[in-house]
Structures are given as structure tokens and as C-alpha cells.
Design a protein around this motif. Structure first.
Motif, PDB file in Angstrom:
ATOM      1  N   UNK A  50      73.143  47.987  34.910  1.00 22.60           N
ATOM      2  CA  UNK A  50      71.742  48.059  34.481  1.00 22.60           C
ATOM      3  C   UNK A  50      71.346  49.480  34.090  1.00 22.60           C
ATOM      4  N   UNK A  96      67.994  52.652  31.435  1.00 20.54           N
ATOM      5  CA  UNK A  96      67.793  51.212  31.667  1.00 20.54           C
ATOM      6  C   UNK A  96      66.743  50.620  30.730  1.00 20.54           C
ATOM      7  N   UNK A 155      68.755  44.819  29.122  1.00 20.88           N
ATOM      8  CA  UNK A 155      69.395  44.018  30.157  1.00 20.88           C
ATOM      9  C   UNK A 155      68.299  43.495  31.076  1.00 20.88           C
ATOM     10  N   UNK A 167      66.984  41.937  34.498  1.00 12.52           N
ATOM     11  CA  UNK A 167      67.494  42.090  35.872  1.00 12.52           C
ATOM     12  C   UNK A 167      66.603  41.265  36.803  1.00 12.52           C
ATOM     13  N   UNK A 176      61.998  39.952  28.274  1.00  8.28           N
ATOM     14  CA  UNK A 176      62.383  41.219  27.667  1.00  8.28           C
ATOM     15  C   UNK A 176      63.361  40.975  26.525  1.00  8.28           C
ATOM     16  N   UNK A 228      61.397  49.683  34.802  1.00  3.32           N
ATOM     17  CA  UNK A 228      62.372  50.299  33.883  1.00  3.32           C
ATOM     18  C   UNK A 228      63.182  49.231  33.175  1.00  3.32           C
ATOM     19  N   UNK A 229      63.689  48.252  33.961  1.00  7.94           N
ATOM     20  CA  UNK A 229      64.525  47.229  33.337  1.00  7.94           C
ATOM     21  C   UNK A 229      63.705  46.360  32.382  1.00  7.94           C
ATOM     22  N   UNK A 230      62.381  46.393  32.527  1.00  8.31           N
ATOM     23  CA  UNK A 230      61.538  45.633  31.604  1.00  8.31           C
ATOM     24  C   UNK A 230      61.176  46.470  30.383  1.00  8.31           C
TER      25      UNK A 230
END
Lengths: 359, 229
Positions: A45, A73, A78, A80, A148, B127-129
């Protein structure tokens, strides 16, 4: 193709992992708690920096320490799903979903309507996150990750904090995602049943290292798996094709290898694929065609190998027509029956011990 | 009203100075709290100590240092006056600066406690979004540390109402410009026969402080409910 290489030292712990996954597919990252699965997923990630590593998805290189490529990230695309959901407590369910959608880096192919539909989020939309049950929280978290527009979805033990019935409530949704969206997934779990139902490939991890990998059918025969799941859970995982209902018994006839099994399964369509685990402890090996038994299922095949199992038993591999299954027998039985490679045998299994899953 | 002209003047001035002080120091306090909690850098301990200095120094020393730096001939004060025409010495803005410096550590402390309780996992999730650093701060961190920001602001406001030493040293005691409640009380005590006036001012200060604390409690409860606790 998803390619992952990751090395990281953290005190006494050392991560040294490498695996590949044909896309689209679901790779089950499987191992005991604390073996480094989450660390590896965090490196993929980008939340954790690797000492050396490479993460590439098809043409896109997300991390390559040798070439000094390291996307943050927020730019890796990606999705998560964390074990603890991590919904934003100050936002409603709908606002949590919009948060992800507004920040998507590509034109949407997964919209809020589709996500709400796939995961049954409609009635939850206007709730606050603290009003949700554990299972509902995970469904929202999965939906948020999908919005996303990810090119890869990481699921880090998404069901581990749920009790068994809640787990049963979320699993079908994950199966739907796998079947309806062609998004490659990395599914981390220490529960073999979940992996069995979702994964197409399996990577085994132990003490920070990836020790074996391959497609689920091959991996189910891998001796390393026994050490992790325990002797009782060892058994071949095979793909079965639905042949049709058996009018006499009300069971479903499925083809496995060149043989046929009767299983309990609800309304499966002819030609549909099922996955069946044949636990080694549930299989009986006969050197003559069986007669006068209550056992419904008999698969004829040829012994491929006799492997030493712990204690006083052996694992007998039987090729039943392109598919290998495994039976556990005592060493005494091996001796008395004269079991040896190339010997034709019949493997018997009770219908009630089979649990087929749709794939 | 049952307040005398002098009393309402001092009260209004106190409120004005305290509001300016809080508004001025709020963004710096949020930034300091964030940097001190979330960033690892060389000299962090020194910065931390520097922020806390007003807690351990005599207020007169702070007033004196402010005079040196922000006085008409001080390096910062002189520049502010030449460049922007901002006068600090002997003005209510100067009084606000002095109270801001004195209450800054209290503000930062309240915010840090709140920020330390914000789950960093939520920031990772953001962050991952796809949320960058400023985006994450504005949409996740700041809203979640809001109880601490409010608590810090109200504590600082109450402390600003009562600041005496740094104010009188830096901007003196000018009626209508820098004579806040505590300074008015002090002046009353210095005046023969001013005991009664001093007592009234003391009661006003007590009531003000008490309502500040009650208001802060009420706010904190509302915000906690809003954040879903």
C-alpha cells in the motif's frame, strides 16, 4: 500480473517476501498471526517503507527501490480495507463513501449506486458510523475502498474482528465482488476457510518469509500448509463442475477429475463451478471397488505418492483424472493394503463431510 | 446596567483583548501542536521547551522580552510599524500579543492531548483514499482534534482575561486602551478608598471565569456528540 518483492528489517523481525498473482485473481496471503502478512500489505500500500522492494501491477510500477520509484499511498490507486474498518467517525456513511469518490484519480467505473447495490448499503447511508454493527462497518469500508476506483484491493483480515455469524454475513459480499468486478485482490487471513472460499491463489508466509505459492488446488496439497492449518484441516481443494441434480437422493451431482461426487448444494446451475475441500481425514482408501457401504461417493484413481505424515499416519496422494486428492491413513493400513505409487485405488468420502462453495 | 462606566470599559476591553489574543494565536497553536505531536525532527525538544517557556518564566520577564523585540525600536516592532503601520506598544493589540504569548502553552497543551488521541490509522486510511497531506489535515485530523482546539481556545481565553504581569510590563496601564480587568483591580487597590471598587471588579472577574468554564464544558459535550462519542 501483480508482482511483489519486499524486504524490510524491523528490529529482530525481517520481512523477505516475494510473490506473483495473475490478474484478475484473488491471492490469499495466509499464515499465522504475526508472520508479517500485515507488514507486507502495508509495504504494497505504501504505508510502510521497504528497505528493498518492487511492486508492479501490469504496466504500472508503484515501487521499485532499485530505480528510486516510490509512489506515495495516495497516488497508488490501491484500495485498502483494514481489519478495524477505520471509518471516519465524524462523517456519516454516505459522507465516508463520498470522501473516497471525490478523491478518485480516474474516471469512475464503480459508482456509489453500484457499490450500494453490491454491498446492500442503501439503508445505512444516513447512519452515523458508530451506529453500525461490525459487519456493516466492514461492508461500508469495502464500499469506500472500491469507490477510489482501485486497480488493486488489499483486504487485511477484514473479518477477523467479527464473530462467526457476522463473518458469514460479510463473506457472500466478498464473493460477489470477486465474481462481478475484475479487481485483483490481496486477501490476508489466518482463517483457512475464508481463503478457501475467496482465493484463487495462495501465498504461505512464515516468520516474515513467503515459503510457498501457487494456485489454490496445488497449494492445498503443499506440506507447508499442514504446519499452519493443523493436521485436521489438511485436504485437497478441488474444482467441481455441476452436472445436475440427482433425482433419487435430492443431492447435486458434480464432476471432479474424471469422477463424480454427490454433494449438498442449493440451486446450482448446470455447468457452474464449485469448490470442494476433501479433507484428508475424511477420505477412505480402498484397493477394491467398494460394495455394500453407505458412502455415496467413490472416486477411482491411481496413487501418486505416499508421504510421511506426523505420528503413525501417512498421506496418500491419489490422481483421480488430472486432479490429485489426499487421504490420511495409518501406517499399518499402508502396510497391510500394500499401498504404493501407481496402485489403482478407490477413494471414498461421505457426502455429509463435503462443503461445496461457489466460485 | 449595574456596572459603572469604568467597570464596563475594563470588562469590554478585557473581552476585546482576550478575543484578539485567541484569534491571533489559534493558527500558530494548531500548527505547533501538530508539529510537536506528529513530526520527528532534530531540535524538537528545544522547540517544545521554547513553547512552554511562558509557563515557567515570571510574566514580567515575558513583558520585558516583548518590549525588547516589539518595542518601537525593537527589531520586529520597528519593522511592523514601518512596513504596516502596526503599533503594538501601549495599544490593545500589544496587550493581546502579551496575553497570547502567555496563554500559548496552555492552548498547545490542550490541543496536543486531543491530537494524541486522534487515531493515526484514520489518517493512513485517508491516504489510501487519495488524500494528500494538507487534505488529510483539513478533513480528518483537524475535525477530530476539534474538542482540543475548543478546549485550548477557551482555556486560553480565560487565561487571557486574567493576564497581568506581561501586559502591564509591555503595554502599561492606560484606561480605555490597556487597562483590562486585573489591571483595573490593581489600580483600584492602589487608590485610597478603592476597596469597594476592587471587590466589585473581583466579583466580575470570578463570574467571567466561571461562565467561561461552564461554556467550555457545554461546548466540549456538544462537539463530542457531533464526533459520535
Amino acid at each position: 500480473m501483480l508482482q511483489v518483492v519486499a524486504q524490510k528489517r524491523r528490529g529482530a523481525f525481517e520481512l523477505n517476501a516475494q510473490f506473483e498473482l495473475p490478474t484478475p485473481g484473488v491471492v490469499g496471503l495466509f499464515g499465522r498471526s504475526g508472520c508479517g502478512k500485515s507488514t507486507l500489505v502495508n509495504v504494497i500500500a505504501g504505508l510502510l517503507e521497504a528497505d528493498r522492494g518492487r511492486v508492479a501491477l501490469d504496466e504500472a510500477v508503484l515501487l521499485d527501490t532499485a530505480r528510486r520509484i516510490d509512489l506515495p499511498p495516495e497516488r497508488r490507486r490501491i484500495g485498502y480495507v483494514f481489519q478495524d474498518a477505520r471509518l471516519f467517525p465524524h462523517l456519516s456513511v454516505a459522507a465516508n463513501l463520498h470522501y473516497a469518490q471525490r478523491r478518485a484519480k480516474v474516471p469512475p467505473f464503480v459508482g456509489i449506486d453500484l457499490v450500494a447495490d453490491l454491498l446492500d448499503l442503501g439503508v445505512l447511508m444516513h447512519r452515523r458510523t458508530h451506529q453500525l454493527s461490525g459487519g456493516e462497518r466492514q461492508r461500508v469500508a469495502i464500499g469506500r475502498a472500491l469507490l477510489t476506483q482501485p486497480s488493486l484491493l488489499l483486504l487485511d483480515e477484514p473479518l477477523a474482528s467479527l464473530d462467526a455469524s457476522r463473518r458469514e454475513e460479510v463473506l457472500p459480499y466478498l464473493e460477489t465482488l470477486r465474481d462481478q468486478l475484475a479487481i485483483p485482490m490481496v486477501y490476508v487471513s489466518h482463517d483457512f476457510d475464508e481463503v478457501l472460499r475467496l482465493a484463487t491463489h495462495l501465498v504461505l508466509m512464515e516468520a516474515g518469509k513467503t515459503i510457498a505459492q501457487g494456485n489454490l488446488n496445488d497449494m492445498s496439497l503443499n506440506p507447508h500448509l499442514r504446519a499452519i492449518v493443523g493436521a485436521d484441516a489438511v485436504g485437497a481443494v478441488v474444482d467441481a463442475t455441476v452436472l445436475g441434480p440427482d433425482p433419487d437422493s435430492g443431492l447435486l451431482r458434480v464432476r471432479v477429475g474424471s469422477g463424480e461426487l454427490k454433494v449438498h448444494a442449493a440451486n446450482a446451475i448446470v455447468g457452474a463451478k464449485l469448490r470442494v475441500q476433501l479433507l484428508a481425514r475424511d477420505l477412505i482408501v480402498a484397493t477394491q471397488p467398494p460394495q455394500h457401504l453407505s458412502v455415496r461417493n467413490s472416486l477411482s484413481g491411481v496413487i501418486t505418492a505416499i508421504m510421511d505424515d506426523a505420528g503413525d499416519s501417512d498421506l496418500v496422494g491419489v490422481d483421480i483424472g488430472g486432479t490429485v486428492i489426499m487421504a490420511r491413513v495409518t501406517k499399518a493400513a499402508t502396510r497391510e493394503l500394500g499401498l504404493a505409487p501407481q496402485l489403482p485405488v478407490w477413494a471414498l468420502v461421505k457426502t455429509v463431510s463435503l462443503r461445496p462453495h461457489p466460485i | 446596567m449595574w456596572l459603572s462606566a469604568n467597570e464596563s470599559e475594563a470588562l469590554a476591553l478585557s473581552l476585546s483583548v482576550a478575543s484578539r489574543s485567541v484569534l491571533f494565536s489559534l493558527p500558530f497553536a494548531v500548527l505547533s501542536a501538530w508539529v510537536l505531536t506528529r513530526r520527528q525532527f532534530v531540535g524538537r525538544t528545544v522547540v517544545d521547551a521554547f513553547v512552554h517557556l511562558p509557563l515557567v518564566l515570571p510574566p514580567v520577564v515575558i513583558g520585558y522580552l516583548l518590549l525588547l523585540l516589539f518595542g518601537a525600536r525593537g527589531p520586529i516592532g520597528g519593522w511592523l510599524e514601518r512596513a504596516f503601520g502596526i503599533e503594538l506598544i501601549f495599544t490593545r493589540n500589544g496587550a493581546a500579543l502579551a496575553t497570547a504569548v502567555m496563554s500559548f502553552p496552555l492552548m498547545v497543551r490542550a490541543m496536543r492531548i486531543s491530537l494524541e488521541n486522534v487515531d493515526r490509522g484514520l489518517e493512513d486510511a485517508a491516504r489510501t483514499l487519495g488524500a494528500g497531506v494538507l487534505d488529510r489535515f483539513a478533513t480528518i485530523t483537524l475535525p477530530l482534534m476539534l474538542p482540543g482546539v475548543l478546549a485550548g481556545a477557551i482555556t486560553a481565553f480565560c487565561a487571557a482575561l486574567g493576564e497581568f504581569g506581561a501586559v502591564i510590563t509591555f503595554v502599561s496601564n492606560i484606561p480605555g486602551e490597556t487597562r483590562t480587568l486585573p489591571l483595573a483591580l490593581y489600580s483600584a487597590l492602589q487608590t485610597p478608598g478603592g476597596d469597594g471598587a476592587a471587590a466589585r471588579l473581583a466579583v466580575i472577574s470570578c463570574l467571567l471565569g466561571l461562565s467561561g468554564l461552564l461554556l467550555s464544558e457545554w461546548f466540549a459535550r456538544r462537539v463530542r456528540r457531533m464526533l459520535g462519542h
